[in-house]
Design a protein around this motif. Structure first.
Motif, short mmCIF file in Angstrom:
data_model
loop_
_atom_site.label_atom_id
_atom_site.label_comp_id
_atom_site.label_asym_id
_atom_site.label_seq_id
_atom_site.Cartn_x
_atom_site.Cartn_y
_atom_site.Cartn_z
N ASN B 36 0.85 -1.19 0.00
CA ASN B 36 0.00 0.00 0.00
C ASN B 36 0.88 1.24 0.00
O ASN B 36 1.17 1.82 1.04
CB ASN B 36 -0.92 0.00 1.21
CG ASN B 36 -1.87 1.17 1.19
OD1 ASN B 36 -1.92 1.90 0.22
ND2 ASN B 36 -2.60 1.35 2.26
N GLU B 89 -9.60 2.67 -0.13
CA GLU B 89 -9.72 1.24 -0.45
C GLU B 89 -10.90 1.01 -1.38
O GLU B 89 -10.81 0.30 -2.37
CB GLU B 89 -9.91 0.44 0.85
CG GLU B 89 -9.70 -1.06 0.68
CD GLU B 89 -10.96 -1.81 0.32
OE1 GLU B 89 -10.84 -2.91 -0.24
OE2 GLU B 89 -12.07 -1.31 0.57
N TYR B 93 -8.71 0.55 -4.67
CA TYR B 93 -8.14 -0.80 -4.60
C TYR B 93 -9.18 -1.89 -4.81
O TYR B 93 -8.90 -2.90 -5.43
CB TYR B 93 -7.44 -1.03 -3.26
CG TYR B 93 -6.43 0.03 -2.91
CD1 TYR B 93 -5.61 0.57 -3.88
CD2 TYR B 93 -6.29 0.48 -1.61
CE1 TYR B 93 -4.70 1.55 -3.57
CE2 TYR B 93 -5.37 1.46 -1.29
CZ TYR B 93 -4.58 2.00 -2.28
OH TYR B 93 -3.67 2.96 -1.99
N PRO B 104 -2.71 -3.01 -8.47
CA PRO B 104 -2.94 -2.30 -7.20
C PRO B 104 -1.78 -1.42 -6.79
O PRO B 104 -2.00 -0.33 -6.25
CB PRO B 104 -3.11 -3.45 -6.19
CG PRO B 104 -3.37 -4.66 -6.98
CD PRO B 104 -2.76 -4.46 -8.31
N SER B 107 -1.95 1.72 -8.83
CA SER B 107 -3.07 2.50 -8.31
C SER B 107 -2.68 3.17 -7.00
O SER B 107 -3.01 4.34 -6.76
CB SER B 107 -4.27 1.59 -8.13
OG SER B 107 -5.37 2.29 -7.71
N ALA B 108 -1.97 2.43 -6.16
CA ALA B 108 -1.56 2.99 -4.86
C ALA B 108 -0.59 4.14 -5.06
O ALA B 108 -0.64 5.13 -4.32
CB ALA B 108 -0.93 1.90 -4.00
#
Lengths: 466, 306
Positions: B36, B89, B93, B104, B107-108
């Motif tokens: 993350n 989230e 995500y 992910p 995207s994070a």
């Protein structure tokens, strides 16, 4: 702006003809409420330095209200679209799924068009602006955009073709820039000798850093490249004897026309060709230099894709374990991708140094890596044209918006679109991953395929492969 | 000797902050196997929320009791940051679950860039200093050369809060049904879903808990350094991630242990070697650990499933 888009998945059960507007309204209100909660301290109250050291709070209720209203409206609009889609017969939807985007010939045309425009750009600007010095701003902007196009294409080899996420790409850009700066200021080597040297050195560093990390899995690799990128930058800041530290290196020699300097005196470029001297000659030469370097990157990439190594890269991106079982040496394959990408980063870096005449570690922060990565991701990983378009939109876009007078009238005098550039970068990356993970112009299909088309792991996105 | 003890205290304080952030990384990694990247920026955001709530309390509402103010700040920051954790989230995500592996993470990174610049645009690019909140120190002992070993109230507050919240958190994970659901999802998400666990809800709650602990860290960071800027999420974020990796990613005690070790290494490195290269040390540890012992100190070695 922060509407939880995923929330509709449950509410959109449109078997009946009538759409449940009550639920839609409720959902939109909920999203607005969440937005309100998200905005409460951070947008509602702005901290400002007062007359003394203390911070003062300035409430901005209007801004929060507009955020909440915007999210509410966006949610409702989303439901309207869903309701219309629900009304359509199902057959149409099926057809939608089946069309595989086969945009390759179109993308090739686009690439040629881009090349044509890029080649004639200084001339076009010259004719529109009516003079060499008047077109300076535009040519400078063109150089900036092309630098990012080249960096994007270089990183595209690593991220788009080989599927390795490199968060420290800017390190190789820095290696290239410092190679030229140091070699030219200490040994007096000319740019044309340093350019290949910078590429070689960057590729060497790529191999050096790549070798230990390339057996790591994807996201670990990304983090380690990030760490290496930061280490190189911090060393450049702190090792003052070597790199000049945070002050950087200044008075780096200017570019020459293959040995002929762009100067006003006898023997300079202008007198050699019988022209009247203008500082713009150098700028236009720089433009064509970076254009040539960018095209070199694109050309090498396109050719490499047809060689065994390029095919191995694409195979590696699709399925590493399958590659290994087919006897492809994954470490070497990754290493070549890493080193090739690094080499183009090094070329771009030495161009950056010769253009600016001054470099410092400030120019090589993680944010720069993130910008290049964002350009590659937004362009659709693997697509040359997409990356070029993303670079143009993302680098030139805010610059052009700044000149639009009416935006200032709407948003106030201090409005600067550049401030919002990174917001859009960030949101764009998320949006691309959600809606078009294969890129706007999809070229993520392997170049070598069997006659019969099969889905690759990238296309069944919902299956959990890869 | 005095310098050593002093650095030990400083290192443990810093380490508890890193440990709190590291838990967010390690839990999310454990449950959905993603780094993350935006967690450091969630931490920075929480420090801003804490700053604003603190200013509201002291300048507008006229709260004079620092203890009360800190408590309210902590609770508000935890609640509001949790909402951010939940929202990110949900938006960035959840739709990517089952997408290709790097989606992910990309995207994070997008969320990380977004959060940092969102704070920059809404709050301005300058450093935000707070008035010193807690100034008292306890002098533990005075050395022969006049060097005093001091333990400040701030440090006591930070370490005590961390310990208490870790205790609550530990209870939550080990003893409640939420914790059981979480551990089940960590082991096998499909099987957990078959057995009636709401996987999406559990993952959401994991993000919420991670963000809440990051908010504790953010409040403590603000209390300790008294200044925060929009760019402050990146380096502490990477260091906390290093801590999570060093402790063995996926392991909760490992994250705390890793955080303490990283905090100690950083302070001792600054005290005895060079302060300029302290971040280089942290980044080098990250690279070395990932390359040579990717399962960390307390982690389980990862088996690649085909």
């Amino acid at each position: 702006m922060n509407a939880p888009h995923a929330m509709t998945a449950g509410t959109a059960a449109p078997a009946t003809a009538r759409y449940d507007w009550g639920a839609a309204l409720k959902d939109a209100s909920l999203a607005a409420l969440v937005t309100l909660g998200l905005c409460i301290p951070i947008v509602l109250l702005r901290t400002d330095q007062g007359a003394g050291v203390d911070l003062l709070l300035r409430p901005r209720i209007g801004m929060v209200a507009s955020f909440v209203a915007a999210v509410f409206a966006a949610r409702l609009l989303h439901h309207v679209l869903l309701a219309r889609r629900a009304g359509r017969p199902l057959v149409e939807q099926k057809a939608e799924v089946r069309t595989t985007p086969n945009a390759v010939p179109w993308a090739k045309m686009g690439l040629y068009a881009f090349m044509g425009v890029a080649m004639s750009f200084p001339l076009i600007v010259f004719l529109i602006q009516g003079g060499l010095s008047e077109s300076r701003y535009w040519v400078d902007l063109g150089i900036l955009v092309l630098t990012y196009v080249m960096l994007g294409w270089g990183l595209n080899i690593v991220v788009g073709l080989a599927g390795l996420l490199d968060l420290g790409y800017v390190a190789f850009y820095a290696v290239g820039a410092y190679s030229y700066a140091l070699l030219s200021t200490t040994f007096g080597l000319s740019f044309w000798i340093c350019l290949p040297l910078a590429g070689i050195l960057a590729a060497f560093w790529g191999m050096l850093l790549g070798f230990p990390v390339l057996r790591l899995r994807g996201d670990y690799l990304a983090i380690v490249t990030l760490a290496f990128g930061e280490i190189i930058r911090l060393v450049l800041i702190n090792w003052v004897d070597f790199s000049g530290g945070g002050a950087g290196i200044s008075s780096i020699p200017r570019v020459t026309f293959f040995g002929v300097p762009f100067s006003a005196d006898e023997g300079g470029f202008a007198s050699l060709f019988g022209l009247t001297f203008s500082p713009m000659h150098r700028v236009i030469f720089l433009y064509y230099l970076i254009l040539g370097l960018a095209f070199l990157t694109a050309f090498v990439t396109l050719r490499l894709r047809k060689l065994p190594v390029g095919r191995a890269w694409e195979a590696l991106r699709e399925d590493e374990i399958a590659c290994r079982s087919l006897g492809i040496n994954t470490t070497n394959t990754k290493l070549t991708a890493f080193a090739t990408g690094a080499m183009f980063g090094g070329f771009a870096g030495s161009f950056f140094a010769v253009r600016q005449g001054f470099i410092s570690p400030e120019s090589f922060t993680f944010l720069e890596s993130a910008v290049i990565l964002a350009i590659v991701v937004l362009g659709g990983m693997g697509s040359q044209l997409g990356v070029a378009i993303a670079a143009i939109v993302m680098v030139a876009g805010p610059e052009l918006l700044r000149n639009l007078g009416f935006l200032k009238a709407v948003f106030g005098e201090s409005f600067d679109p550049n401030e919002f550039r990174f917001l859009i970068f960030g949101l764009g990356m998320v949006a691309m991953m959600i809606w078009r993970p294969r890129g706007l112009i999809s070229e993520r299909e392997p170049t070598a395929i069997l006659k019969e088309r099969r889905a690759i792991s990238g296309s069944h996105v919902k299956e959990g492969h890869g | 000797m005095e310098v050593f003890v002093q650095q030990l205290i400083n290192g443990l304080t810093l380490g508890s902050i890193y440990g709190l952030i590291a838990i967010g990384y390690t839990m999310v990694f454990g449950i959905i196997g993603m780094v993350n990247f935006a967690h450091g920026d969630v931490f920075m955001l929480s420090a801003f929320i804490a700053l604003i709530v603190f200013l509201v309390l002291t300048t507008w509402l006229g709260v004079t009791s620092i203890a009360l103010a800190l408590l309210v700040v902590l609770i508000c920051a935890m609640a509001l940051t949790s909402l951010w954790g939940w929202a990110t989230e949900r938006i960035a995500y959840r739709p990517l679950r089952g997408s290709f592996r790097l989606a992910p993470l990309i995207s994070a990174i997008g969320v990380s860039i977004f959060l940092a610049n969102f704070v920059q645009v809404t709050q301005g690019a300058r450093n935000k200093p707070t008035p010193p909140m807690v100034r008292e120190v306890i002098v533990l002992w005075e050395g022969a050369n006049g060097y005093a070993v001091a333990l400040s109230y701030k440090q006591i507050i930070i370490m005590a809060t961390t310990a208490v919240l870790l205790g609550i958190f530990w209870y939550l994970v080990q003893r409640t049904s939420l914790g059981r659901a979480q551990r089940a999802c960590e082991q096998d998400r499909k099987m957990a879903a078959l057995l009636g666990i709401d996987v999406d809800r559990t993952i959401s709650l994991t993000f919420v808990i991670g963000a809440a602990l990051a908010a504790v860290a953010g409040t403590m960071y603000l209390l300790y350094y008294g200044v925060v800027s929009f760019a402050d999420g990146f380096v502490p974020g990477v260091k906390a991630f290093t801590a999570a990796v060093l402790g063995g990613i996926g392991s909760l005690p490992g994250a705390v242990l890793g955080g303490l070790i990283i905090g100690l290494i950083e302070t001792f490195w600054s005290a005895y070697f060079s302060i300029e290269y302290k971040d280089v040390a942290a980044f080098s540890i990250l690279a070395i650990v990932l390359i040579f012992m990717p399962s960390g100190l307390l982690g389980r070695p990862e088996v690649e499933k085909v």
